[in-house]
Motif scaffolding. Structure first.
Motif, short mmCIF file in Angstrom:
data_model
loop_
_atom_site.label_atom_id
_atom_site.label_comp_id
_atom_site.label_asym_id
_atom_site.label_seq_id
_atom_site.Cartn_x
_atom_site.Cartn_y
_atom_site.Cartn_z
N ALA A 219 2.63 -0.51 -10.94
CA ALA A 219 3.00 -0.19 -9.57
C ALA A 219 1.90 0.58 -8.84
CB ALA A 219 4.30 0.60 -9.55
N THR A 220 0.92 1.06 -9.57
CA THR A 220 -0.17 1.82 -8.96
C THR A 220 -1.39 0.95 -8.63
OG1 THR A 220 -0.93 2.45 -11.16
CG2 THR A 220 0.51 4.00 -10.02
N SER A 221 -1.27 -0.37 -8.80
CA SER A 221 -2.38 -1.28 -8.53
C SER A 221 -2.04 -2.22 -7.38
CB SER A 221 -2.70 -2.10 -9.78
OG SER A 221 -3.65 -3.11 -9.46
N LEU A 222 -2.65 -1.99 -6.24
CA LEU A 222 -2.39 -2.82 -5.06
C LEU A 222 -2.71 -4.29 -5.32
CD1 LEU A 222 -1.59 -3.03 -2.09
CD2 LEU A 222 -3.96 -2.53 -1.50
N VAL A 223 -3.83 -4.55 -5.92
CA VAL A 223 -4.26 -5.93 -6.17
C VAL A 223 -3.25 -6.65 -7.07
CG1 VAL A 223 -6.05 -7.37 -7.22
CG2 VAL A 223 -6.69 -5.44 -5.79
N LYS A 224 -2.82 -5.98 -8.13
CA LYS A 224 -1.87 -6.62 -9.06
C LYS A 224 -0.51 -6.85 -8.40
CE LYS A 224 -4.24 -5.31 -13.18
NZ LYS A 224 -4.17 -5.06 -14.57
N LEU A 225 -0.08 -5.92 -7.54
CA LEU A 225 1.19 -6.11 -6.83
C LEU A 225 1.11 -7.30 -5.89
CD1 LEU A 225 2.30 -2.49 -5.93
CD2 LEU A 225 3.24 -3.98 -7.68
N LEU A 226 0.04 -7.40 -5.14
CA LEU A 226 -0.12 -8.52 -4.21
C LEU A 226 -0.20 -9.85 -4.96
CD1 LEU A 226 -2.62 -6.97 -1.64
CD2 LEU A 226 -0.15 -7.31 -1.37
N ALA A 227 -0.78 -9.83 -6.14
CA ALA A 227 -0.91 -11.05 -6.94
C ALA A 227 0.45 -11.59 -7.41
CB ALA A 227 -1.81 -10.81 -8.14
N LEU A 228 1.47 -10.73 -7.43
CA LEU A 228 2.81 -11.19 -7.83
C LEU A 228 3.38 -12.18 -6.81
CD1 LEU A 228 4.46 -7.89 -9.13
CD2 LEU A 228 3.64 -9.82 -10.50
N GLY A 229 2.97 -12.08 -5.55
CA GLY A 229 3.44 -13.02 -4.53
C GLY A 229 4.92 -12.85 -4.19
N GLY B 200 0.82 -1.21 0.00
CA GLY B 200 0.00 0.00 0.00
C GLY B 200 0.86 1.26 0.00
N GLY B 201 1.93 1.25 0.79
CA GLY B 201 2.86 2.38 0.80
C GLY B 201 3.56 2.54 -0.54
N PHE B 202 3.89 1.40 -1.15
CA PHE B 202 4.55 1.42 -2.45
C PHE B 202 3.63 2.01 -3.51
CE2 PHE B 202 5.78 -0.55 -6.49
CZ PHE B 202 7.11 -0.16 -6.56
N VAL B 203 2.36 1.62 -3.48
CA VAL B 203 1.38 2.15 -4.44
C VAL B 203 1.24 3.66 -4.26
CG1 VAL B 203 -1.09 2.19 -5.00
CG2 VAL B 203 0.10 0.01 -4.76
N LYS B 204 1.18 4.10 -3.02
CA LYS B 204 1.07 5.55 -2.73
C LYS B 204 2.27 6.29 -3.33
CE LYS B 204 0.37 8.78 1.04
NZ LYS B 204 0.23 8.94 2.49
N ALA C 262 5.11 8.49 -15.17
CA ALA C 262 6.29 7.73 -15.61
C ALA C 262 5.97 6.25 -15.85
CB ALA C 262 7.41 7.86 -14.58
N ASN C 263 4.69 5.86 -15.69
CA ASN C 263 4.26 4.48 -15.92
C ASN C 263 5.09 3.44 -15.16
OD1 ASN C 263 2.23 5.28 -17.85
ND2 ASN C 263 3.92 5.66 -19.25
N PRO C 264 5.19 3.56 -13.83
CA PRO C 264 6.01 2.61 -13.08
C PRO C 264 5.41 1.21 -13.05
CG PRO C 264 4.80 4.02 -11.57
CD PRO C 264 4.54 4.54 -12.96
N THR C 265 6.27 0.22 -13.17
CA THR C 265 5.84 -1.18 -13.09
C THR C 265 6.82 -1.95 -12.22
OG1 THR C 265 7.07 -1.76 -15.09
CG2 THR C 265 4.76 -1.19 -15.38
N LEU C 266 6.35 -3.08 -11.73
CA LEU C 266 7.18 -3.99 -10.94
C LEU C 266 7.18 -5.32 -11.67
CD1 LEU C 266 8.66 -3.70 -8.25
CD2 LEU C 266 6.69 -4.72 -7.14
#
Length: 84
Positions: free
Chosen positions: A45-55, A20-24, A32-36
């Motif tokens: 990087a702006t989607s909490l659900v998608k970040l958590l889904a990476l595991g 959540g902090g990372f998304v913020k 800049a279209n950040p991605t992880l």
């Protein structure tokens, strides 16, 4: 696209609170279209659900990518300082 790779050291992985902090933080650099990137999977990087889904677990090698070096550096710094 600028990319930097790091080893995530948060002992409990990238769970809801640090994600959540990372998304913020990522939303500060939305233009800049950040991605992880982890294990060949990419998430905005702006989607909490998608970040958590990476595991992402502790010790995982992850890549931060964005259109600007400023965004990449800020997000890498955030991830490097995650304390669970």
């Amino acid at each position: 696209m600028i990319e930097k790779t790091l080893v995530f050291t948060g002992k409990n992985g990238l769970h809801a609170r640090p994600a959540g902090g990372f998304v913020k933080k990522a939303k500060e650099y939305k233009e800049a279209n950040p991605t992880l990137i982890f294990n060949g999977n990419e998430a905005k990087a702006t989607s909490l659900v998608k970040l958590l889904a990476l595991g992402i677990k502790s010790g995982s090698e992850i890549t931060v990518a964005a259109d600007t070096e400023e965004a990449v550096d800020a997000l890498v710094e955030f991830l490097a300082n995650v304390v669970d």
